[in-house]
Scaffold this active site. Structure first.
Site, short mmCIF file in Angstrom:
data_model
loop_
_atom_site.label_atom_id
_atom_site.label_comp_id
_atom_site.label_asym_id
_atom_site.label_seq_id
_atom_site.Cartn_x
_atom_site.Cartn_y
_atom_site.Cartn_z
CB ILE A 11 41.68 63.42 -12.32
CG1 ILE A 11 42.29 62.72 -11.11
CG2 ILE A 11 42.51 63.15 -13.57
CD1 ILE A 11 41.42 62.72 -9.89
CB SER A 33 46.45 69.63 -22.08
OG SER A 33 45.04 69.53 -22.21
NE ARG A 34 42.84 66.22 -27.39
CZ ARG A 34 41.84 65.40 -27.67
NH1 ARG A 34 41.58 65.10 -28.93
NH2 ARG A 34 41.10 64.88 -26.71
CE LYS A 87 41.02 55.76 -10.58
NZ LYS A 87 39.68 55.58 -11.18
CG ASP A 165 37.54 55.75 -14.08
OD1 ASP A 165 38.59 55.76 -14.74
OD2 ASP A 165 37.25 56.64 -13.25
#
Length: 303
Positions: A11, A33-34, A87, A165
């Site tokens: 996303i 971010s990993r 969201k 979701d």
């Protein structure tokens, strides 16, 4: 204004990064971010390291899954940075209430976004419905989990919300456009035998509104809200991007790419005005569905 993007997954890459790059309000100055990265943008693997190294970044947009999001959100607010939440805004209502309190204490903006409310037909639908009586309604929100969330097991774990979701997008539109609030009356949730979140759900809401949510639809996807009013039928199709009155298109187009630019423009305005925006009405309906819903065990699901 400089902003950091946390959680560089599908996303973020599909929607957030293009929206930020096109924005006149925001400069994407860092990512956290990993594993994910954005070319040309400074990358960190830990949010604490980013907040310490980049005091010039005044805002953070969180795209992490709901369960790990709370700890990151707390760190952002305690560092005195403005916070934008993908969201749903958290894994639980109590978490979001706690974040609201932290934002007030820190004197910063918190914005719980609902991207589907920015769809091209939603505002016009709200205006048209303002003086109408809703007689009945139907939500059909059916999409393919394998297409939109390939291999993302977290979405079917506890706290991942499963079919809610995407389903919460429909509820975010519904709670925005209706002239009066709705509440849940009954629900049935289908849980795969090997999963902890539902793959499908049927909801009965007040006002004669029924919702059919499904995560297993292949082929063309369906994102429709149909309402019968005392002035005739109205429908929002294409996830809220196309408004029909009496079966005729009157507003919008088949384009979902305007939602995230509108979210970031809204965030910029909130920061400039020193305000926050946290509407939990869609999340309340989901929480009520988990509380009141009958649980049905269905066939196991694997990606």
């Amino acid at each position: 204004m400089k902003i950091a993007l946390v959680g560089i997954g599908k996303i973020a890459l599909d929607q957030h990064v293009p929206a930020l790059r096109a924005s006149a309000d925001w400069d994407l100055a860092a990512t956290v971010s990993r594993s994910g990265r954005v070319e040309g943008v400074e990358a960190f693997t830990e949010i604490g390291a980013m907040l310490e190294a980049r005091p010039d970044i005044g805002a953070v947009s969180l795209c992490l899954p709901p369960v790990p999001r709370f700890a990151a959100a707390k760190a952002v607010l305690r560092a005195g940075r403005h916070l934008m939440l993908e969201k749903p805004p958290g894994a639980s209502l109590s978490e979001v209430h706690a974040l609201q309190a932290l934002a007030r204490e820190a004197g910063v903006t918190i914005y719980a976004t609902w991207h589907s409310r920015m769809a091209l037909g939603v505002a016009a639908a709200k205006r048209w419905l303002a003086d109408k009586r809703i007689e009945s309604g139907r939500i059909i929100w059916r999409e393919d989990i394998r297409h939109w969330h390939p291999g993302q097991d977290w979405i079917l774990e506890a706290g991942g919300m499963g079919v809610f979701d995407p389903g919460i997008n429909a509820l975010s539109i519904l709670t925005e456009i209706l002239p009066a609030p709705v509440h849940l009356r009954a629900a049935t949730l289908d849980f795969p035998a090997n999963r902890q979140a539902p793959i499908a759900a049927r909801l009965s809401l007040s006002g004669g509104i029924e919702a059919d949510l499904d995560f297993l639809q292949t082929g063309p996807q369906t994102w429709d809200i149909e309402l019968v009013t005392d002035a005739g039928p109205m429908a929002l199709r294409m996830g809220g991007n196309l408004l029909e009155i009496a079966g005729r298109p009157v507003e919008g187009q088949k384009d979902i790419m305007q939602e995230y630019p509108a979210l970031y423009a809204r965030m910029a305005g909130l920061v400039q005005d020193g305000r926050s925006e946290v509407d939990l009405a869609p999340m309340v309906l989901v929480a009520d569905a988990f509380t009141m819903g009958q649980r049905a065990i269905v066939a196991p699901f694997d990606f």
